[in-house]
Design a protein around this motif. Structure first.
Motif, PDB file in Angstrom:
ATOM      1  N   ALA A 161       0.829  -1.208   0.000  1.00  0.00           N
ATOM      2  CA  ALA A 161       0.000   0.000   0.000  1.00  0.00           C
ATOM      3  C   ALA A 161       0.863   1.258   0.000  1.00  0.00           C
ATOM      4  O   ALA A 161       0.530   2.252  -0.654  1.00  0.00           O
ATOM      5  CB  ALA A 161      -0.912  -0.008   1.231  1.00  0.00           C
ATOM      6  N   LEU A 162       1.990   1.219   0.723  1.00  0.00           N
ATOM      7  CA  LEU A 162       2.890   2.372   0.737  1.00  0.00           C
ATOM      8  C   LEU A 162       3.461   2.633  -0.645  1.00  0.00           C
ATOM      9  O   LEU A 162       3.539   3.789  -1.093  1.00  0.00           O
ATOM     10  CB  LEU A 162       4.015   2.136   1.745  1.00  0.00           C
ATOM     11  N   ARG A 163       3.844   1.590  -1.345  1.00  0.00           N
ATOM     12  CA  ARG A 163       4.371   1.767  -2.698  1.00  0.00           C
ATOM     13  C   ARG A 163       3.292   2.291  -3.647  1.00  0.00           C
ATOM     14  O   ARG A 163       3.584   3.071  -4.558  1.00  0.00           O
ATOM     15  CB  ARG A 163       4.932   0.447  -3.222  1.00  0.00           C
ATOM     16  N   THR A 164       2.052   1.874  -3.423  1.00  0.00           N
ATOM     17  CA  THR A 164       0.969   2.348  -4.282  1.00  0.00           C
ATOM     18  C   THR A 164       0.678   3.824  -4.056  1.00  0.00           C
ATOM     19  O   THR A 164       0.421   4.572  -5.009  1.00  0.00           O
ATOM     20  CB  THR A 164      -0.297   1.515  -4.022  1.00  0.00           C
ATOM     21  N   LEU A 165       0.721   4.266  -2.800  1.00  0.00           N
ATOM     22  CA  LEU A 165       0.383   5.649  -2.469  1.00  0.00           C
ATOM     23  C   LEU A 165       1.533   6.621  -2.705  1.00  0.00           C
ATOM     24  O   LEU A 165       1.311   7.834  -2.736  1.00  0.00           O
ATOM     25  CB  LEU A 165      -0.054   5.740  -1.005  1.00  0.00           C
ATOM     26  N   ALA A 166       2.746   6.124  -2.842  1.00  0.00           N
ATOM     27  CA  ALA A 166       3.898   7.003  -3.028  1.00  0.00           C
ATOM     28  C   ALA A 166       3.812   7.701  -4.382  1.00  0.00           C
ATOM     29  O   ALA A 166       3.252   7.160  -5.349  1.00  0.00           O
ATOM     30  CB  ALA A 166       5.192   6.199  -2.934  1.00  0.00           C
ATOM     31  N   PRO A 167       4.338   8.932  -4.485  1.00  0.00           N
ATOM     32  CA  PRO A 167       4.346   9.632  -5.784  1.00  0.00           C
ATOM     33  C   PRO A 167       5.113   8.848  -6.839  1.00  0.00           C
ATOM     34  O   PRO A 167       5.938   7.986  -6.514  1.00  0.00           O
ATOM     35  CB  PRO A 167       5.041  10.968  -5.455  1.00  0.00           C
ATOM     36  N   ASP A 189      10.425   3.536  -4.297  1.00  0.00           N
ATOM     37  CA  ASP A 189      11.590   2.922  -3.661  1.00  0.00           C
ATOM     38  C   ASP A 189      12.094   3.772  -2.500  1.00  0.00           C
ATOM     39  O   ASP A 189      12.454   3.247  -1.437  1.00  0.00           O
ATOM     40  CB  ASP A 189      12.705   2.723  -4.690  1.00  0.00           C
ATOM     41  N   ALA A 190      12.132   5.088  -2.688  1.00  0.00           N
ATOM     42  CA  ALA A 190      12.604   5.975  -1.620  1.00  0.00           C
ATOM     43  C   ALA A 190      11.656   5.935  -0.422  1.00  0.00           C
ATOM     44  O   ALA A 190      12.100   5.886   0.729  1.00  0.00           O
ATOM     45  CB  ALA A 190      12.737   7.403  -2.148  1.00  0.00           C
ATOM     46  N   ALA A 191      10.342   5.943  -0.687  1.00  0.00           N
ATOM     47  CA  ALA A 191       9.381   5.907   0.410  1.00  0.00           C
ATOM     48  C   ALA A 191       9.483   4.602   1.189  1.00  0.00           C
ATOM     49  O   ALA A 191       9.464   4.589   2.426  1.00  0.00           O
ATOM     50  CB  ALA A 191       7.962   6.084  -0.137  1.00  0.00           C
ATOM     51  N   GLU A 192       9.624   3.480   0.466  1.00  0.00           N
ATOM     52  CA  GLU A 192       9.756   2.200   1.151  1.00  0.00           C
ATOM     53  C   GLU A 192      11.062   2.114   1.934  1.00  0.00           C
ATOM     54  O   GLU A 192      11.091   1.590   3.063  1.00  0.00           O
ATOM     55  CB  GLU A 192       9.686   1.064   0.130  1.00  0.00           C
ATOM     56  N   VAL A 249      14.973   8.244   9.347  1.00  0.00           N
ATOM     57  CA  VAL A 249      14.576   8.848   8.070  1.00  0.00           C
ATOM     58  C   VAL A 249      15.597   9.891   7.632  1.00  0.00           C
ATOM     59  O   VAL A 249      15.967   9.972   6.448  1.00  0.00           O
ATOM     60  CB  VAL A 249      13.172   9.471   8.202  1.00  0.00           C
ATOM     61  N   ALA A 250      16.072  10.696   8.591  1.00  0.00           N
ATOM     62  CA  ALA A 250      17.079  11.711   8.260  1.00  0.00           C
ATOM     63  C   ALA A 250      18.359  11.058   7.737  1.00  0.00           C
ATOM     64  O   ALA A 250      18.962  11.537   6.763  1.00  0.00           O
ATOM     65  CB  ALA A 250      17.374  12.570   9.486  1.00  0.00           C
ATOM     66  N   HIS A 251      18.775   9.972   8.360  1.00  0.00           N
ATOM     67  CA  HIS A 251      19.976   9.272   7.887  1.00  0.00           C
ATOM     68  C   HIS A 251      19.762   8.687   6.491  1.00  0.00           C
ATOM     69  O   HIS A 251      20.681   8.702   5.657  1.00  0.00           O
ATOM     70  CB  HIS A 251      20.351   8.164   8.879  1.00  0.00           C
ATOM     71  N   GLU A 252      18.575   8.161   6.230  1.00  0.00           N
ATOM     72  CA  GLU A 252      18.289   7.605   4.906  1.00  0.00           C
ATOM     73  C   GLU A 252      18.339   8.698   3.843  1.00  0.00           C
ATOM     74  O   GLU A 252      18.922   8.506   2.760  1.00  0.00           O
ATOM     75  CB  GLU A 252      16.917   6.933   4.913  1.00  0.00           C
ATOM     76  N   LEU A 253      17.737   9.854   4.128  1.00  0.00           N
ATOM     77  CA  LEU A 253      17.780  10.957   3.182  1.00  0.00           C
ATOM     78  C   LEU A 253      19.211  11.437   2.962  1.00  0.00           C
ATOM     79  O   LEU A 253      19.618  11.725   1.827  1.00  0.00           O
ATOM     80  CB  LEU A 253      16.901  12.106   3.688  1.00  0.00           C
ATOM     81  N   HIS A 254      19.964  11.525   4.056  1.00  0.00           N
ATOM     82  CA  HIS A 254      21.359  11.962   3.933  1.00  0.00           C
ATOM     83  C   HIS A 254      22.160  10.993   3.073  1.00  0.00           C
ATOM     84  O   HIS A 254      22.941  11.405   2.194  1.00  0.00           O
ATOM     85  CB  HIS A 254      21.980  12.080   5.329  1.00  0.00           C
TER      86      HIS A 254
END
Length: 349
Positions: free
Chosen positions: A177-183, A188-191, A332-337
């Protein structure tokens, strides 16, 4: 061409970003407070899911149906939590008379030494009926409101337990569901961010549970050696309190010292204080660095600020949820970094 220097324009841009993020966070917090009876069970269920997922995964790998495995895991939680509550309550009931009598003796000693002339416990008892008649209505309303609060917390606990069952059983559906709702293009980034946040919470809960178990065992053994009544109940209280870093251990240790003082006297209370402090030193200098370094790294100042903010927003529940939520945001911050650093490295290459 802008008349403002580059440094000023960058500062203005960062200020705009900080204000925007602060506004979004403030609105989110206000919404969570308004709908706390629905939000709190969801957050507690996420913590429970992070803590219980290894047991659930082992059952699934052993060939147990996902629904049955989730139900067995939830039943195990009820048994463990119910047993801990029973031990704490039974220990407090058993030592309640001794604590009350010791506190009354201490009150008499303080009144005899520091009380004003003509004041004593007998005078207070003589005026007790008048005070009760004056504040009886307020006390009754407080009791009624207290019963309603207890009912609300019980309802949230039952809802959280049901949500744990569904979160454990339907976790693959949640990922889809998360992959479906992601832009578009961001699935992949959202998951990845969701996995990183959940892994941070899971690591924090595992590490905290192990540290809490070691603290509880050490303090229980020390209190048993000192023959302090209700040692098992106080150990269970230490275990529960350890889920609120720093403050929980301090409060549960203070209760153990007070019980030792009330029943066994000043010298034994000093020994109990020594046991509590030794366990706290062991936790702060050995357990926390060794165990939590393998899970989540957060500075103690960040933890204290998170606990303070959580307490100001939602009281004890906020204190309990503050650090895991901060750990999730940290993940989440570490993943974005990491993602932006990899992108910059690829661009330079």
């Amino acid at each position: 061409m802008s008349v403002l220097p580059e440094s000023v324009r960058r500062l203005a841009a960062w200020c705009a970003v900080v204000l925007l993020v602060s506004g979004v966070v403030w609105v989110a917090v206000r919404l969570c407070v308004t709908f706390r009876t629905a939000v709190t069970p969801v957050l507690l269920a996420l913590l429970g899911t992070a803590l219980l997922r290894p047991l659930f995964a082992r059952l699934v790998r052993a060939g147990v149906n996902r629904s049955i495995a989730a139900a067995v895991t939830c039943v195990a939680v009820v048994v463990v939590v119910g047993g801990a509550v029973y031990i704490v309550v039974a220990a407090l009931v058993d030592s309640g008379d001794q604590i009350v009598s010791s506190l009354r003796a201490a009150a008499r000693a303080l009144a005899a030494r520091f009380g004003a002339a003509g004041t004593s416990l007998d005078d207070l008892a003589a005026h007790g009926r008048q005070l009760l008649s004056r504040f009886g209505g307020t006390a009754a309303s407080n009791v009624i409101s207290g019963v309603s609060v207890v009912g609300e917390y019980l309802a949230m606990a039952v809802l959280a337990l049901l949500l744990v069952f569904f979160f454990l059983r339907d976790s693959p559906r949640a990922a889809r569901a998360l992959r479906t709702l992601a832009p578009h293009g961001r699935a992949d980034a959202a998951e990845a961010m969701a996995h990183r946040a959940f892994a941070a919470v899971e690591g924090f809960m595992r590490g905290t549970t192990l540290i809490a178990l070691i603290d509880a065992v050490c303090i229980t053994v020390g209190l048993l050696v000192l023959k302090v009544p209700g040692a098992f109940g106080l150990g269970a209280l230490v275990f529960v309190g350890a889920y609120i870093p720093y403050l929980g251990a301090f409060l549960s240790g203070a209760v153990a010292v007070l019980v030792a003082l009330a029943d066994r006297g000043f010298v034994i209370a000093l020994w109990a204080l020594g046991v509590v402090l030794a366990v706290q030193v062991l936790e702060g200098h050995v357990l926390q660095p060794v165990i939590q370094s393998r899970t989540v790294q957060m500075h103690p100042a960040v933890v204290l600020l998170a606990i303070t903010a959580g307490a100001s927003v939602a009281g004890i529940v906020g204190m309990l949820l503050a650090v895991p939520l901060t750990a999730a945001a940290w993940g989440v911050a570490h993943e974005l970094h990491d993602r932006y650093a990899a992108r910059d490295a690829a661009g330079e290459g």
